[in-house]
Design an enzyme around this catalytic site. Structure first.
Site, short mmCIF file in Angstrom:
data_model
loop_
_atom_site.label_atom_id
_atom_site.label_comp_id
_atom_site.label_asym_id
_atom_site.label_seq_id
_atom_site.Cartn_x
_atom_site.Cartn_y
_atom_site.Cartn_z
N GLU A 1 83.85 49.47 113.59
CA GLU A 1 83.12 50.74 113.65
C GLU A 1 83.90 51.52 114.42
OE1 GLU A 1 81.54 53.75 115.02
OE2 GLU A 1 80.70 52.81 116.47
N CYS B 1 81.27 58.48 119.05
CA CYS B 1 81.80 58.49 117.55
C CYS B 1 81.04 59.42 116.58
CB CYS B 1 82.21 57.03 116.94
SG CYS B 1 80.66 55.98 117.02
#
Length: 478
Positions: free
Chosen positions: A249, A283
């Site tokens: 990720e 993010c």
């Protein structure tokens, strides 16, 4: 306040060979605590302990795994204030947001507790041709084995939870390397796990230097690596990981589209949250905002007013929305990127300055498309505005990025919703909200340079288990 020192957890037991890692209060810069630091030899011992514990973990009944996770939920609730303050100090996250992350930690373990008893299989129809008559098939999911987890500084409770809780639910032993700047939340989780009846050696939580953590990536005893962090590091890890299963990720450059039919006031409120929550250190933080030309001026005016009203400063102050970034170096980089964009012709609408590690909430328009603020992941409290005339052109512009984690689309048009879902090259499309939105059971992950695989409790359990087939020949019929 934090304890003066915290041990690491090796094989499920607290160990304190040293207290060499200083953890600083991000806002004041002062040392807040000291933590034990693992060597490469300790990392190897942890992997060996997990390998030895694999059979015991795999044979642990589902109800016992659920009980471990439920114990964690109860103890997190009892230590909620302690966990939130630790997060506020070591990560600089405003206290209200820290409390929110503790809630998500609890919810993630609650979801995992339920999923622990739902890991099933299926009956497979084998008799698809005459040669398979009299055969029956069925599958079940079995634990993959030893897992290694590497987590970043920005969500030191919830991103740990998204790896640890599914591992316990699956029956997988694990070694966790928390971020060196924010290890204390993970060590408190380790303290609580040590209260349970997990098998000896089933887990280790080891703050350590990157140079001592190589075995967590390359060791063949590890069957699954899950990493959350930068795309640059992620790409290097996958080259070193070998044949083990890998979940990455990575970074993002999340975009929002505000269509002509959008509720502008709602869109502004959510974009402010999505862009500036946690000083943009997420993010899926909103970075690019594409607004239809017919509502652009209205949206810009309202957004600029909101951004100028955000309070920066001490994260322990309940009125603070913008706390410090993880360190002054990170804030200085964001300041440099803003200056670069302005020097290239961008217009500064709000913010743009910093004080130490605190960077003001910043808003720009007319940012050149080749500027870092438009192309790369800023990972700071900065939004850039652009306008569009045609919805399909906006979709093309969102896709013009090497990242593809999540995107937000504010629209009342069902057709536009589906076109966005069909055409945006991202892992998730969030309609009438920001890409920062996440509920902890949903599949979460990206495409392109944003990663490989999906997190979210059930998705993580699938990655931490393997399908095992059994075929039975009916001797009475053959």
């Amino acid at each position: 306040m934090l304890k003066e020192t915290y041990p690491m957890y090796l094989g499920g037991k607290p160990v304190s060979p040293n207290f060499d890692l200083e953890v600083r209060n991000v806002f004041t810069g002062r040392v807040a605590s000291r933590v034990s630091l693992a060597s490469a030899e300790v990392v190897d011992a942890a992997i060996a302990g997990c390998a030895e514990a694999s059979e015991a973990m795999a044979s642990m009944p589902a109800f016992r795994r659920k009980a471990v996770l439920r114990h964690c939920v109860d103890r997190f609730e009892a230590r909620r204030d302690e966990l939130a303050m630790a997060l506020c100090i070591e990560a600089g996250k405003p206290i209200k947001d820290s409390e929110g992350e503790v809630t998500r930690l609890i919810e993630t373990f609650e979801i995992a507790a339920e999923e622990a008893t739902r890991i099933g299989g299926e009956v497979l129809e084998m008799q698809i041709s005459a040669r398979a008559e009299g055969y029956r098939g069925m599958t079940k999911r079995v634990p993959i084995g030893v897992c290694s987890f590497i987590t970043p500084f920005n969500f030191p409770l919830n991103l740990v939870a998204h790896k640890v809780a599914p591992a316990i639910a699956s029956g997988c032993p694990f070694v966790l390397k928390p971020a060196s700047k924010t290890p204390i939340g993970a060590l408190i989780i380790g303290e609580i796990l040590a209260e349970t009846d997990l098998p000896l050696g089933a887990f280790s939580i080891l703050p350590c230097r990157s140079k001592d953590a190589g075995a967590l990536v390359s060791d063949e005893r590890i069957r699954h690596l899950s990493f959350t962090g930068s795309d640059k590091v992620g790409k290097s890890l996958i080259r070193e990981a070998g044949l083990k299963r890998v979940t990455l990720e990575l970074g993002g450059n999340a975009a929002c589209i505000v269509d002509a039919s959008a509720d502008i006031k709602t869109a502004v409120e959510r974009v402010v949250f999505g862009g500036y929550y946690q000083s943009g250190q997420s993010c899926v933080s909103v970075q690019r905002v594409l607004v239809h030309a017919s509502v652009y001026d209205q949206f810009k005016k309202l957004l600029t007013e909101k951004v100028k009203g955000l309070k920066s400063g001490d994260p322990t102050d309940r009125e603070t929305f913008i706390g410090p970034m993880i360190d002054e170096k990170a804030a200085a980089r964001v300041e440099d990127w803003v200056k670069e964009a302005v020097n290239a012709g961008a217009k500064l609408l709000a913010g743009g300055t910093r004080s130490g590690a605190v960077h003001e909430a910043t808003l720009l328009e007319d940012v050149p498309r080749d500027a870092k603020l438009w192309r790369e992941e800023v990972f700071g409290p900065v939004l850039v505005l652009g306008r569009f005339e045609d919805f399909d052109e906006a979709l093309v512009e969102v896709n013009d990025s090497r990242f593809g984690l999540q995107a937000g689309v504010f629209t009342d048009s069902v057709g536009h919703m589906h076109r966005a879902w069909d055409r945006l090259r991202v892992g998730g499309v969030i309609i009438n909200d920001v890409p920062s939105f996440r509920v902890d059971h949903m599949p979460y992950g990206g495409v392109k340079d944003s990663g490989i695989g999906r997190e979210g409790v059930r998705s993580a359990i699938e990655d931490m288990t393997e399908v095992r087939l059994m075929v039975v020949r009916d001797q009475q019929r053959v």
